[in-house]
Write an enzyme that holds these catalytic residues in place. Structure first.
Site, PDB file in Angstrom:
ATOM      1  N   GLU A   1      22.218  10.741 -14.520  1.00 18.68           N
ATOM      2  CA  GLU A   1      23.500  10.726 -15.292  1.00 18.68           C
ATOM      3  C   GLU A   1      23.185  10.047 -16.592  1.00 18.68           C
ATOM      4  O   GLU A   1      23.559  10.446 -17.510  1.00 18.68           O
ATOM      5  CB  GLU A   1      24.629  10.028 -14.326  1.00 18.68           C
TER       6      GLU A   1
ATOM      7  N   ASP B   1      24.486   9.506  -9.778  1.00 19.76           N
ATOM      8  CA  ASP B   1      24.859   8.127  -9.059  1.00 19.76           C
ATOM      9  C   ASP B   1      25.197   8.171  -7.673  1.00 19.76           C
ATOM     10  O   ASP B   1      25.803   9.396  -7.231  1.00 19.76           O
ATOM     11  CB  ASP B   1      25.902   7.379 -10.055  1.00 19.76           C
TER      12      ASP B   1
ATOM     13  N   TYR C   1      23.613  -1.307  -7.718  1.00 16.80           N
ATOM     14  CA  TYR C   1      24.653  -0.396  -8.075  1.00 16.80           C
ATOM     15  C   TYR C   1      25.798  -1.028  -8.293  1.00 16.80           C
ATOM     16  O   TYR C   1      26.286  -2.028  -7.386  1.00 16.80           O
ATOM     17  CB  TYR C   1      24.806   0.910  -7.161  1.00 16.80           C
TER      18      TYR C   1
END
Length: 699
Positions: free
Chosen positions: A7, A83, A296
């Site tokens: 991304e 993601d 994350y």
């Protein structure tokens, strides 16, 4: 050649280095497609045919898509590595559709940290696109589009509010209800006491506990005066109680708790916290190696992987000793928690905050230190304190004194909360000991209304009631501010007049939509779609049919914004003149609109610029056009219609373009070679692009 699509462009170089020359890593820059604005109501959804969506490539992504298509044709294999969340899964699915990839076969990589070990492990264990996850995201997007378009259009036409939405309107109601609670608050009188006494040559502040009748609060001046008058010279110790307390460390961070703690300790707003955390996740150059420092950042789980726990335990024993080893907490998550990802933690225990400090900006260092220490502390032994509570009596009035002494620091070696330990030497105190009065006074006070929500408190409340998700907390608060519904000063949120009006109208006509229980239930239903245990079509029908009926009903029943009367009558029809909100701000118009379209023109004060009109010789003045833009004109208008434009330096002018790197706005800037677009967060974000055709700026 194998093409890997991520991304964010920040990840490209790092992942490219880990994978080697055989791979080419490119970024999609987020979503490449969204719902079109065609079809009935401009929804981009065919409601009659099972809510079939129509997708369109975003204008600013056409160049990106063309480049990816060209690379995909030449590639032996295309691997999707977006993601690891709903949005990331949807982006992977859209990429597969645009690049004509087989979703049942195409490799999808999932990793939660940007490290060599994590990337290689993901490459060796690929999966396919999770279509249930995609279906859940698509359902969410369809519902949000329907609510957003239909309600926003209605509110805009009736009360000039810019938008409404499933999560933003429920959040606005939380703020509105709290504002009403503050306004309805009635202060109550009470008295506080300053009482100092000396013992063993040391002065102590005593706390009032209760009067002879057992009352713990003094609420009248008469009782306060009586207390002060009754206190003699001696406070006799009636009880001494010592206890050992164990204080456990807190869980590692979730998205919400990180935002709360960053606000409380670092004064970061939610957007700043997410932006800095994103840079730590995507990676920074540490001693010549570009590496992700944390896992994350969008998660509602405080679970830690067994791999991290094993490495952290070894590190704790090595650095602090075996006696500081704690245990993994058995965390009971609420029903709304997805628990799909780990907690936010460092990717390496040996990359301590101090060791990486030279490579980080101050804000990055402070946030990394917070994350690193909190995760490590969660696995350390509890803190132990000895608490000594002393009760003292003076003519029937009871006062207390408390000492706290740390006997084992435990996790506080790395993560310290508020320190309530007594700083001096604790004297020996026994029953019958006498403290001598030094000072006594009372002060009248009044109970205070609840404080306005801070961003951190609002995020916590959104999480508690189950509206939104970790990825939407910060953006929801941002949206409310951009729509002009709330003011946000120093992270403290207050609702304004337009926000209150919007919430009142939505509460009246759409009570279910903005009800937090309804919104939370919808989140639960979306989770069931994600798990494959609920039907997407049934959920959409169950939502749309009653909602559309309410919209039709509200269109007939909702009155247009009446405006605020100014005490003057319309010179055309005699109706009251009122202040209204229009496209270009407030104006004064007739309350009988649309029957009467009178608008009062404010007398414009002329600002002379000190030059003569070249056509008639009159003075030149500054004026404004309908859109509020200034220009120079002749003061003799309409006899003389001479005008000049005013040249405006548009350097650092904010645009509507979004930075693909950090999500901030792009500014129009001037450089050595002319104008270009640069991120508003520079120097924290150094993204630049050419002013022409969206070409990337060459550094």
């Amino acid at each position: 050649m194998k093409l890997v699509i991520v991304e964010s462009p920040t990840k490209c170089d790092t992942i490219q280095r880990y994978l080697g020359k055989e791979y080419v890593v490119k970024a999609s820059l987020g979503h490449i497609r969204d719902l079109a604005t065609s079809g009935e109501g401009g929804l981009g959804i065919d409601i009659k045919h099972d809510f079939a969506p129509t997708y369109k490539i975003n204008k600013d992504k056409i160049g990106v898509v063309n480049e990816l298509k060209s690379l995909a044709k030449r590639a032996d294999e295309v691997i999707l590595a977006t993601d690891p969340d709903r949005e990331g899964e949807a982006i992977a699915w859209h990429l597969a559709a645009v690049l004509n990839l087989d979703v049942s076969q195409n490799k999808r990589l999932e990793f939660h940290e940007i490290t060599r070990e994590s990337i290689i492990n993901a490459l060796n264990n690929p999966r396919t696109i999770d279509l249930n996850l995609v279906s859940s995201q698509e359902t969410r997007r369809i519902i949000d589009r329907i609510i957003g378009f239909k309600l926003s259009s209605l509110l805009n036409s009736k009360i000039h509010s810019k938008s409404a939405g499933r999560v933003q309107s429920a959040t606005l109601k939380l703020i509105y209800d709290h504002d009403q609670e503050i306004k309805k608050f009635i202060p109550e009188e009470y008295y506080s006491f300053t009482v100092k006494a000396i013992y063993s040559r040391t002065s102590f502040d005593l706390s009032f506990a209760n009067d002879p009748d057992g009352n713990k609060e003094i609420k009248t001046s008469k009782d306060a005066e009586q207390l002060i008058a009754s206190l003699g010279d001696d406070f006799v110790v009636s009880e001494v109680k010592k206890t050992i307390k164990t204080i456990e460390s807190k869980e590692p961070f979730t998205t919400s708790t990180l935002q709360q703690e960053a606000f409380n300790k670092l004064k970061f707003n939610t957007r700043k916290t997410q932006y800095i955390a994103q840079s730590l996740y995507e990676g920074l150059n540490i001693n010549g190696e570009h590496v992700g420092l944390i896992t994350y950042i969008r998660t509602d789980s405080s679970r830690l992987s067994s791999t991290y726990v094993g490495r952290a335990n070894a590190y704790i024993e090595e650095r602090f000793g075996k006696e500081y080893l704690g245990r993994v907490k058995r965390i009971q998550h609420d029903m709304m928690s997805q628990d799909a990802h780990e907690a936010i933690r460092p990717t390496s225990n040996h990359r301590t905050p101090e060791s990486v400090r030279p490579f980080l900006k101050p804000d990055q260092y402070n946030l990394y230190k917070l994350i690193y220490n909190r995760a490590l502390a969660s696995l350390m032994k509890a803190k132990k304190v000895e608490v000594e509570e002393v009760k003292l009596v003076n003519n029937g009035y009871v006062f207390t004194l408390e000492f706290t002494k740390t006997i084992f620091p435990g996790y506080e070696l790395v993560y310290k909360d508020e320190d309530n330990s007594y700083k001096g030497n604790i004297p020996y105190i026994d029953v019958g000991s006498v403290f001598k009065l030094l000072e006594k006074s009372s002060e009248q006070k009044f109970t205070q209304p609840p404080a306005a929500y801070s961003e951190a408190r609002l995020v916590k409340l959104m999480e508690e009631v189950g509206i939104g998700r970790p990825s939407t907390y910060a953006s929801t608060i941002d949206t409310l501010k951009k729509r002009g519904y709330v003011d946000n000063k120093g992270g403290i949120i207050t609702i304004n007049e337009q926000g209150s009006k919007t919430s009142i109208v939505l509460q009246k006509y759409f009570p279910e939509i903005i009800n937090t229980k309804y919104t939370a239930q919808m989140e639960k239903n979306l989770d069931e779609v994600e798990e494959g245990s609920a039907s997407r079509i049934k959920m959409l029908n169950d939502f749309y049919i009653p909602f559309n009926e309410e919209v039709i009903k509200a269109k007939d029943q909702m009155y247009p914004d009446e405006g605020i009367p100014i005490g003057e009558m319309c010179p055309k029809c005699g109706s009251p003149l009122v202040i209204k909100n229009g496209k270009n701000g407030q104006f004064i118009g007739c309350s009988s609109y649309p029957k009467c379209r009178y608008v009062k023109k404010e007398k414009e004060e002329m600002e002379y610029i000190g030059r003569k009109c070249p056509e008639c010789g009159s003075e030149l003045v500054k004026r404004k056009d309908r859109k509020g833009r200034e220009f120079i004109a002749c003061s003799s208008y309409p006899k003389c219609s001479y005008t000049e434009t005013i040249k405006i330096d548009k350097t650092n002018e904010k645009t509507s373009k979004i930075c693909p790197k950090c999500g901030g706005f792009l500014l129009k800037k001037r450089g050595k070679h002319g104008y270009f677009y640069g991120c508003e967060h520079y120097p924290n974000c150094d993204y630049m692009e050419s002013l022409y055709k969206g070409r990337k700026f060459k550094k």
